[in-house]
Write an enzyme that holds these catalytic residues in place. Structure first.
Site, PDB file in Angstrom:
ATOM      1  N   THR A   1       0.216  -4.126   2.663  1.00 52.91           N
ATOM      2  CA  THR A   1      -0.977  -4.104   1.878  1.00 52.91           C
ATOM      3  C   THR A   1      -0.363  -4.830   0.540  1.00 52.91           C
ATOM      4  O   THR A   1      -0.770  -4.647  -0.689  1.00 52.91           O
ATOM      5  CB  THR A   1      -1.449  -2.684   1.411  1.00 52.91           C
ATOM      6  OG1 THR A   1      -0.080  -1.806   1.080  1.00 52.91           O
ATOM      7  CG2 THR A   1      -1.975  -1.992   2.552  1.00 52.91           C
TER       8      THR A   1
ATOM      9  N   GLY B   1      -7.407  -3.617  -1.161  1.00 54.22           N
ATOM     10  CA  GLY B   1      -6.250  -2.721  -1.624  1.00 54.22           C
ATOM     11  C   GLY B   1      -6.882  -1.949  -2.702  1.00 54.22           C
ATOM     12  O   GLY B   1      -7.078  -0.353  -2.726  1.00 54.22           O
TER      13      GLY B   1
ATOM     14  N   ARG C   1       1.781  -8.489  -0.272  1.00 52.41           N
ATOM     15  CA  ARG C   1       1.243  -9.885  -0.173  1.00 52.41           C
ATOM     16  C   ARG C   1       1.522 -10.404   1.119  1.00 52.41           C
ATOM     17  O   ARG C   1       2.723 -10.089   1.817  1.00 52.41           O
ATOM     18  CB  ARG C   1       2.134 -10.748  -1.251  1.00 52.41           C
ATOM     19  CG  ARG C   1       1.616 -10.421  -2.648  1.00 52.41           C
ATOM     20  CD  ARG C   1       0.372 -11.266  -2.980  1.00 52.41           C
ATOM     21  NE  ARG C   1      -0.255 -10.926  -4.212  1.00 52.41           N
ATOM     22  CZ  ARG C   1      -0.936  -9.978  -5.144  1.00 52.41           C
ATOM     23  NH1 ARG C   1      -1.486  -8.945  -3.890  1.00 52.41           N
ATOM     24  NH2 ARG C   1      -1.379  -9.831  -6.081  1.00 52.41           N
TER      25      ARG C   1
ATOM     26  N   PHE D   1       9.928   0.958  -3.110  1.00 48.91           N
ATOM     27  CA  PHE D   1       9.615   2.232  -3.353  1.00 48.91           C
ATOM     28  C   PHE D   1       9.448   2.180  -4.640  1.00 48.91           C
ATOM     29  O   PHE D   1       9.863   3.078  -5.574  1.00 48.91           O
ATOM     30  CB  PHE D   1      10.820   3.088  -3.091  1.00 48.91           C
ATOM     31  CG  PHE D   1      10.599   4.575  -2.599  1.00 48.91           C
ATOM     32  CD1 PHE D   1       9.487   4.822  -1.778  1.00 48.91           C
ATOM     33  CD2 PHE D   1      11.366   5.587  -3.348  1.00 48.91           C
ATOM     34  CE1 PHE D   1       9.486   6.342  -1.299  1.00 48.91           C
ATOM     35  CE2 PHE D   1      11.004   6.815  -3.245  1.00 48.91           C
ATOM     36  CZ  PHE D   1      10.040   7.113  -2.188  1.00 48.91           C
ATOM     37  N   GLY D   2       8.432   1.372  -5.189  1.00 48.73           N
ATOM     38  CA  GLY D   2       8.109   1.412  -6.682  1.00 48.73           C
ATOM     39  C   GLY D   2       6.654   2.381  -6.718  1.00 48.73           C
ATOM     40  O   GLY D   2       6.522   3.276  -5.972  1.00 48.73           O
ATOM     41  N   ARG D   3       5.918   2.039  -7.519  1.00 50.28           N
ATOM     42  CA  ARG D   3       4.631   3.047  -7.840  1.00 50.28           C
ATOM     43  C   ARG D   3       3.816   3.118  -6.471  1.00 50.28           C
ATOM     44  O   ARG D   3       3.562   4.396  -6.067  1.00 50.28           O
ATOM     45  CB  ARG D   3       3.859   2.383  -8.767  1.00 50.28           C
ATOM     46  CG  ARG D   3       4.171   2.497 -10.360  1.00 50.28           C
ATOM     47  CD  ARG D   3       3.324   1.769 -11.163  1.00 50.28           C
ATOM     48  NE  ARG D   3       3.536   0.210 -11.206  1.00 50.28           N
ATOM     49  CZ  ARG D   3       4.107  -0.449 -11.821  1.00 50.28           C
ATOM     50  NH1 ARG D   3       4.737  -0.098 -12.774  1.00 50.28           N
ATOM     51  NH2 ARG D   3       4.230  -1.660 -11.555  1.00 50.28           N
ATOM     52  N   ILE D   4       3.583   2.199  -5.938  1.00 51.39           N
ATOM     53  CA  ILE D   4       2.632   2.150  -4.587  1.00 51.39           C
ATOM     54  C   ILE D   4       3.441   2.945  -3.412  1.00 51.39           C
ATOM     55  O   ILE D   4       2.986   3.652  -2.773  1.00 51.39           O
ATOM     56  CB  ILE D   4       2.080   0.669  -4.355  1.00 51.39           C
ATOM     57  CG1 ILE D   4       0.964   0.532  -5.472  1.00 51.39           C
ATOM     58  CG2 ILE D   4       1.091   1.201  -2.933  1.00 51.39           C
ATOM     59  CD1 ILE D   4       0.622  -1.082  -5.382  1.00 51.39           C
TER      60      ILE D   4
ATOM     61  N   HIS E   1      -8.188  -8.001   2.088  1.00 50.23           N
ATOM     62  CA  HIS E   1      -7.408  -7.816   0.677  1.00 50.23           C
ATOM     63  C   HIS E   1      -8.407  -6.741  -0.079  1.00 50.23           C
ATOM     64  O   HIS E   1      -8.679  -7.158  -1.164  1.00 50.23           O
ATOM     65  CB  HIS E   1      -7.458  -9.157  -0.114  1.00 50.23           C
ATOM     66  CG  HIS E   1      -6.289  -9.049  -1.005  1.00 50.23           C
ATOM     67  ND1 HIS E   1      -5.574 -10.199  -1.321  1.00 50.23           N
ATOM     68  CD2 HIS E   1      -5.765  -8.155  -1.692  1.00 50.23           C
ATOM     69  CE1 HIS E   1      -4.681  -9.723  -2.520  1.00 50.23           C
ATOM     70  NE2 HIS E   1      -4.763  -8.613  -2.673  1.00 50.23           N
TER      71      HIS E   1
ATOM     72  N   GLU F   1      -4.725 -16.804   2.067  1.00 50.16           N
ATOM     73  CA  GLU F   1      -5.809 -16.309   2.158  1.00 50.16           C
ATOM     74  C   GLU F   1      -6.738 -17.242   1.435  1.00 50.16           C
ATOM     75  O   GLU F   1      -6.350 -17.992   0.650  1.00 50.16           O
ATOM     76  CB  GLU F   1      -5.794 -15.152   1.005  1.00 50.16           C
ATOM     77  CG  GLU F   1      -5.264 -14.085   1.624  1.00 50.16           C
ATOM     78  CD  GLU F   1      -5.197 -12.700   0.661  1.00 50.16           C
ATOM     79  OE1 GLU F   1      -5.607 -12.637  -0.298  1.00 50.16           O
ATOM     80  OE2 GLU F   1      -4.098 -11.749   1.156  1.00 50.16           O
TER      81      GLU F   1
HETATM   82  C1  DGY Z   1      -3.000  -6.736  -7.143  1.00 50.18           C
HETATM   83  O1  DGY Z   1      -3.375  -5.953  -7.818  1.00 50.18           O
HETATM   84  O2  DGY Z   1      -2.220  -7.345  -6.910  1.00 50.18           O
HETATM   85  C2  DGY Z   1      -4.108  -6.882  -5.802  1.00 50.18           C
HETATM   86  O3  DGY Z   1      -3.570  -7.763  -4.782  1.00 50.18           O
HETATM   87  C3  DGY Z   1      -5.710  -7.208  -6.250  1.00 50.18           C
HETATM   88  O4  DGY Z   1      -5.715  -5.953  -6.588  1.00 50.18           O
END
Ligand code: DGY
Length: 315
Positions: free
Chosen positions: A232, A283, A234, A151-154, A281, A263
Site C-alpha cells: 500500500t 489507501g 508505492r 515502521f513509520g506512522r502507517i 490506489h 499507474e
Molecule cells: C499518499 O498520500 O502518498 C497516497 O499515495 C495518496 O493518498
C-alpha cells in the site's frame, strides 16, 4: 496571489484557498500543458502523487513561487533537491491518512490471505459447485508471523490494528524505533530475515532511490513458501516482473496491491493471476481522510503565503 491547483482538491481544502487567493485548477484528467501554461506567476502550486514537480516547472513559476503543497503523504513526485536549491518550501499531508491507509493494508492482508477476490469471482461466474471439505483454503492472521517493512506512522498503525488478531509481529526499518517496537510487541529484524520468517509481508516505506525495487527477485526468493505480500506504499518498491514470477511459481501464495509501478497501468499478468487482490490506489480514499488531507494541504499553502512556517514541511 495566484494558487495553481494542478488537478483538483476536495472542497474542504479548495474552499479555504478560494476564500483567500486567486485559485486556478487544472481539473481532471491531468493536463500537464495546462499546468505549464498556468504556472507562471503562481505563489503556490498544489500537486498530488500523479503530478511530477521538477526544476523546469519551478522555474516556469518564477520568483513569485513560495511553496509546493502536495496532497499526499508520499512525495516521490517532487524533486526536493530542486525545491531546496531554489529556496522554496514543500509540504505533504502526514498523519491524517495514517489510519485509512493502515486499515486498507489490513483489509488486503485478510482479502489475499483468505482468497476473497479469487472466490468472489468464482461465485460471480456461477462456477461454485458447493461446499467442499478442502476447498479454497487460506490462512489466518492469528498465529501467523506478519512482517512490516517500514515502521513509520502507517507501519506502526498496522501493528496496532493487527493486535486483536494475535499474530507475531516483526518489522524492518532503517530508522531506530526501539520504543515503538516495545509498544507494539514487535521484534526488529533485517529485511532478509524478516522475509524468511513472515507468513504475511506488508510494505510501508517511502519510495526513494534506496527503496526502489527493494522487493526484487532476490528478496522474493527469500520469502516463506505460501507467503502473502501486501503493498500500500508505492508500486516501484516492488519489481513487478519478479512479483509476477513469485506469484506464478512461488514462493508467494498471493498478493494484495493498492499501488503499481506505472499507474494507472496495471500489468495484464497481475490481472490474469487468480491469487492477486487489486485495488486502484485507494489507501487514503475515505471521505473524512481526503477532506482532512485537503484541509492540511490548504493550511500549508496559507501558512507559507502568510509568512509562517508550514505545518507539515518536507523542505
Ligand atoms: C499518499 O498520500 O502518498 C497516497 O499515495 C495518496 O493518498
Amino acid at each position: 496571489m495566484k494558487v495553481v491547483v494542478a488537478r483538483t482538491l476536495p472542497a474542504a481544502g479548495l474552499d479555504k484557498l478560494q476564500a483567500r487567493f486567486d485559485v486556478q485548477s487544472g481539473g481532471l484528467p491531468f493536463d500537464r500543458e495546462w499546468l505549464l501554461e498556468h504556472a507562471p506567476g503562481a505563489s503556490a502550486i498544489v500537486a498530488d502523487p500523479t503530478v511530477a514537480v521538477d526544476g523546469a516547472l519551478l522555474d516556469l513559476a518564477g520568483d513569485s513561487l513560495k511553496v509546493v503543497s502536495n496532497f499526499a503523504v508520499g512525495f516521490d513526485n517532487i524533486d526536493t533537491g530542486a525545491v531546496r536549491a531554489r529556496g522554496l518550501r514543500a509540504t505533504n499531508t502526514p498523519d491524517v491518512l495514517t489510519n485509512a491507509t493502515a486499515e486498507l493494508a489490513v483489509g488486503l492482508l485478510l482479502a489475499a490471505g483468505r482468497r476473497v477476490a479469487e472466490t468472489d469471482a468464482i461465485v460471480r461466474r456461477g462456477e461454485w459447485g458447493g461446499w467442499e471439505p478442502e476447498q479454497f483454503l487460506g490462512r489466518e492472521l492469528s498465529g501467523a508471523t506478519v512482517g512490516l517493512v517500514g515502521f513509520g506512522r502507517i507501519g506502526r498503525r498496522v501493528a496496532a490494528l493487527l493486535r486483536g488478531f494475535g499474530p507475531r509481529l516483526v518489522f524492518s526499518t532503517v530508522h531506530p524505533k526501539g520504543e515503538a517496537a516495545a509498544e507494539h510487541g514487535a521484534e526488529r529484524m533485517e529485511l532478509h530475515d524478516l522475509l524468511a520468517v513472515s507468513d504475511y509481508v506488508s510494505l510501508h516505506v517511502n519510495l526513494t532511490p534506496q527503496t526502489t525495487h527493494l522487493i526484487d527477485a532476490a528478496a522474493l526468493a527469500r520469502c516463506k513458501p505460501g507467503a502473502i505480500l501486501v503493498n500500500t506504499c508505492r508500486g516501484a518498491v516492488v519489481d513487478t516482473a519478479a512479483l509476477v514470477d513469485a506469484l506464478r511459481r512461488g514462493p508467494l501464495a498471493g498478493a494484495g496491491l493498492d499501488v503499481y509501478e506505472n499507474e494507472p497501468a496495471v500489468p495484464e499478468e497481475l490481472v490474469a493471476l487468480p491469487n492477486t487482490v487489486l485495488v486502484p490506489h485507494i489507501g487514503s480514499a475515505t471521505r473524512a481522510t481526503r477532506d482532512a488531507m485537503a484541509e492540511l494541504c490548504a493550511d500549508n499553502v496559507i501558512a507559507v503565503l502568510d509568512g509562517h512556517e508550514p505545518l507539515t514541511p518536507i523542505v
